[in-house]
Write an enzyme that holds these catalytic residues in place. Structure first.
Site, PDB file in Angstrom:
ATOM      1  N   GLU A 132      45.961  24.433  41.553  1.00 44.34           N
ATOM      2  CA  GLU A 132      47.365  25.629  41.197  1.00 44.34           C
ATOM      3  C   GLU A 132      48.177  25.576  41.714  1.00 44.34           C
ATOM      4  OE1 GLU A 132      46.172  29.771  41.310  1.00 44.34           O
ATOM      5  OE2 GLU A 132      47.874  30.567  40.763  1.00 44.34           O
ATOM      6  N   ASN A 190      47.048  32.415  38.440  1.00 41.90           N
ATOM      7  CA  ASN A 190      48.337  34.218  38.416  1.00 41.90           C
ATOM      8  C   ASN A 190      49.568  33.164  38.500  1.00 41.90           C
ATOM      9  OD1 ASN A 190      46.129  35.602  38.987  1.00 41.90           O
ATOM     10  ND2 ASN A 190      47.105  35.955  41.481  1.00 41.90           N
ATOM     11  N   ASN A 250      45.115  34.010  32.240  1.00 41.92           N
ATOM     12  CA  ASN A 250      44.437  33.845  33.198  1.00 41.92           C
ATOM     13  C   ASN A 250      44.681  35.323  33.650  1.00 41.92           C
ATOM     14  OD1 ASN A 250      43.325  32.582  35.883  1.00 41.92           O
ATOM     15  ND2 ASN A 250      45.043  33.990  36.753  1.00 41.92           N
ATOM     16  N   GLU A 251      43.524  36.218  33.774  1.00 46.87           N
ATOM     17  CA  GLU A 251      42.814  37.157  34.711  1.00 46.87           C
ATOM     18  C   GLU A 251      44.082  38.178  34.371  1.00 46.87           C
ATOM     19  OE1 GLU A 251      42.525  37.221  39.150  1.00 46.87           O
ATOM     20  OE2 GLU A 251      41.322  35.961  38.566  1.00 46.87           O
ATOM     21  N   TYR A 297      35.243  36.616  43.946  1.00 43.34           N
ATOM     22  CA  TYR A 297      35.102  36.404  44.759  1.00 43.34           C
ATOM     23  C   TYR A 297      34.085  36.479  45.608  1.00 43.34           C
ATOM     24  CZ  TYR A 297      38.980  32.810  43.557  1.00 43.34           C
ATOM     25  OH  TYR A 297      40.649  32.351  42.662  1.00 43.34           O
ATOM     26  N   GLU A 305      36.640  30.027  38.247  1.00 45.67           N
ATOM     27  CA  GLU A 305      37.071  30.796  39.965  1.00 45.67           C
ATOM     28  C   GLU A 305      36.356  31.545  40.252  1.00 45.67           C
ATOM     29  OE1 GLU A 305      41.243  32.696  40.573  1.00 45.67           O
ATOM     30  OE2 GLU A 305      41.534  31.616  38.726  1.00 45.67           O
ATOM     31  N   GLN A 327      39.830  27.123  45.091  1.00 44.49           N
ATOM     32  CA  GLN A 327      40.558  25.782  44.709  1.00 44.49           C
ATOM     33  C   GLN A 327      40.415  24.386  45.449  1.00 44.49           C
ATOM     34  OE1 GLN A 327      44.813  26.924  44.416  1.00 44.49           O
ATOM     35  NE2 GLN A 327      44.563  29.081  43.717  1.00 44.49           N
TER      36      GLN A 327
HETATM   37  O1  AHR Z   1      42.478  31.169  43.521  1.00 45.55           O
HETATM   38  C1  AHR Z   1      43.460  32.150  43.328  1.00 45.55           C
HETATM   39  C2  AHR Z   1      44.000  33.159  42.568  1.00 45.55           C
HETATM   40  O2  AHR Z   1      42.531  33.822  42.245  1.00 45.55           O
HETATM   41  C3  AHR Z   1      44.359  32.315  41.121  1.00 45.55           C
HETATM   42  O3  AHR Z   1      45.667  32.628  41.364  1.00 45.55           O
HETATM   43  C4  AHR Z   1      44.121  33.899  40.422  1.00 45.55           C
HETATM   44  O4  AHR Z   1      43.631  33.310  38.820  1.00 45.55           O
HETATM   45  C5  AHR Z   1      42.979  34.939  41.275  1.00 45.55           C
HETATM   46  O5  AHR Z   1      43.251  35.943  41.457  1.00 45.55           O
END
Ligand code: AHR
Length: 503
Positions: A26, A74, A174-175, A241, A288, A336
């Site tokens: 990213e 994001n 994305n999200e 996460y 992710e 990432q």
């Molecule tokens: O990977 C970091 C961020 O986490 C990404 O930009 C977003 O999609 C997520 O909230």
């Protein structure tokens, strides 16, 4: 309860898709700039033609990354892709709204495609459904994939790229559900818009594979969006996460949330298919995942997590989940790939491999073939979990305790059929165990030894850094007696040569 592992190669789950070992780059922090791309590195670490950090690409190659997702995250929700093509001196600098920085646009679509080529990886583009329009998305697809005599295909040619890139994977935002997202939407609104986009994108290039923007896999957003989009997409994306809150047990039990999420998403996909009377394959793209504490490593500060051994065991537990759920998760991208919540940290002087690099590399190298339905009896964890519903499900729903075992296992039968590979993560902070491994009646271990790859260190807080790599893989050959002694808080991947007796 003493641990025991039963492995029967006749009890298969599905082929492990190598794409579960994919990555994500990213425009965030030092992932691209100062990570994979650093023209004029003062120590001559970059390729003078491409500006890519040669050392970074070499280390990423060790991970055999099959797909890289790009450009966010994001970041993508206010990204103008056309700023990042053409002569570099003409590319505009723009305010960047996801991480509140400035985007120089010196790295863009063509640089990303070159990066993927050098990594022998497939590109995966996430579309801007925040500030972007369908027209922008169609133009991007045309630029990347079209061989016609049309404007954006010709623009690509004029920029020095005669052949189409044939980008197969495209995701619809994305999200989009997130309050932090530029262009956040309600589920119904997103579903309607994504439906329109999907139809148009597939008209322009029917060969592409589309990925819907899900949430965690266990939310109403996932149910609503799948119901509307299931006929048009090939994968449903989910993100999770896990966070330690400074507690090792919380850290290593966290990936149980992903295991449950995959069960639920699989059912939501089935439900959507039943309702639509559809007979097609839709699977999960877990694009992710990782260990990330955004308080410890805030996104706006580049999210540079400095992982310890506990985090390496959490990452290994994540990967065990993906192998066990090989029937439903076909793509997964660690978030990432460089510097930003990443297995690799760079500076202008070099790089080091974080603790998490080592289990990731072992999985990506060895955990292929057919995932096996292993049965594990294990001592059980009974403390706090994040999210807390993990522990509530364990204790209040009949309690088969699938999610909170201290001994966490996945196993594969190699493609050639002559090896069984077993990952054992002992999540217990202080207890070592002797673990019998019992193979099914039709399977015989050949020879008297097993090969072992261990990742261990005396202290769970041990980390790698500029002063050296304390946590690494140690390889050994052990006499095989039918059981294996796992140390406290340890990772091991065991390789057995086997012969099948009746198949
Ligand atoms: O990977 C970091 C961020 O986490 C990404 O930009 C977003 O999609 C997520 O909230």
């Amino acid at each position: 309860m003493s641990p025991v592992i039963h492995i029967d190669p006749a009890r298969t789950i599905s082929r492990v898709d190598p794409r579960i070992y994919s990555g994500f780059t990213e425009h965030m922090g030092r992932c691209i700039y100062g990570g994979i791309y650093e023209p004029n590195n003062p120590n001559s670490l970059s390729d003078p033609n491409t500006g890519f950090r040669k050392d970074v690409l070499d280390v990423l190659r060790e991970l055999n990354v099959p797909i890289f997702r790009y450009p966010g995250g994001n970041f993508v929700s206010s990204y103008r892709w056309q700023d990042g093509i053409g002569p570099k001196n003409l590319r505009p600098r723009r305010p960047e709204l996801a991480w509140l920085t400035e985007e120089s646009n010196q790295f863009g679509t063509d640089e990303f495609m070159q990066f993927c080529k050098e990594m022998n990886a497939e590109p995966y583009i996430c579309l801007n459904m925040g500030t972007g329009t369908l027209e922008d998305a169609l133009a991007w697809l045309e630029y990347c994939n079209s061989s016609a005599n049309t404007h954006y295909a010709n623009l690509r040619r004029a920029n020095g790229h005669p052949e189409p890139y044939n980008v197969k994977y495209w995701s619809l935002g994305n999200e989009v559900w997130g309050p932090w997202q530029v262009g956040q939407m309600e589920s119904q609104d997103y579903a309607k818009k994504a439906f329109q986009w999907a139809k148009a994108l597939k008209l322009l290039d029917p060969k592409i594979q589309l990925i819907s923007c899900g949430e965690t896999g266990y939310s109403d957003w996932d149910r609503v969006t799948l119901k509307k989009l299931v006929s048009l997409v090939d994968y449903h994306s989910i993100h999770i996460y896990t966070v330690s809150e400074g507690n090792h047990a919380v850290n290593v039990m966290g990936p149980a949330a992903a295991e449950k999420a995959l069960d639920i998403t699989k059912s939501l996909i089935d439900l959507a298919k039943i309702e639509a009377e559809l007979d097609k394959q839709v699977t999960v793209c877990f694009d992710e995942w990782n260990v990330w504490d955004p308080v410890r490593a805030p996104g706006e500060a580049g999210a540079e997590e400095h992982y310890d051994l506990s985090d390496a065991l959490a990452v290994a537990s994540w990967l065990n989940v993906f192998v066990r759920k090989a029937d439903i998760v076909k793509i997964a991208c660690i978030a990432q790939s460089v510097n930003v919540i990443s297995p690799i940290i760079t500076s202008p002087k070099g790089l080091f491999r974080q603790t998490t690099f080592y289990p990731l590399k072992l999985f990506a190298t060895l955990m292929h073939g057919i995932s096996l339905d292993v049965h594990v009896a294990s001592p059980l964890y009974d403390g706090k979990t994040v999210p807390d519903w993990i522990q509530k499900l364990e204790t209040k729903t009949g309690g088969d305790h699938k999610l909170t075992k201290y001994i966490d296992v996945s196993a594969t039968l190699s493609e050639s059929g002559d090896e069984i590979r077993v990952v054992i993560v002992n999540k217990h902070a202080t207890d070592a165990y002797v673990v019998p491994i019992l193979f099914g009646p039709a399977c015989k271990v050949v020879g008297e030894t097993a090969k072992v790859y261990e990742v261990w260190s005396p202290d769970l807080k041990d980390r790698n850094g500029w002063d050296g790599e304390r946590v690494q893989t140690v390889e050994k050959e052990v006499s095989w007696t039918g059981e294996y002694s796992v140390r406290e808080h340890s990772f091991q991947l065991l390789v057995f040569k086997i012969a099948m007796q009746i198949y």
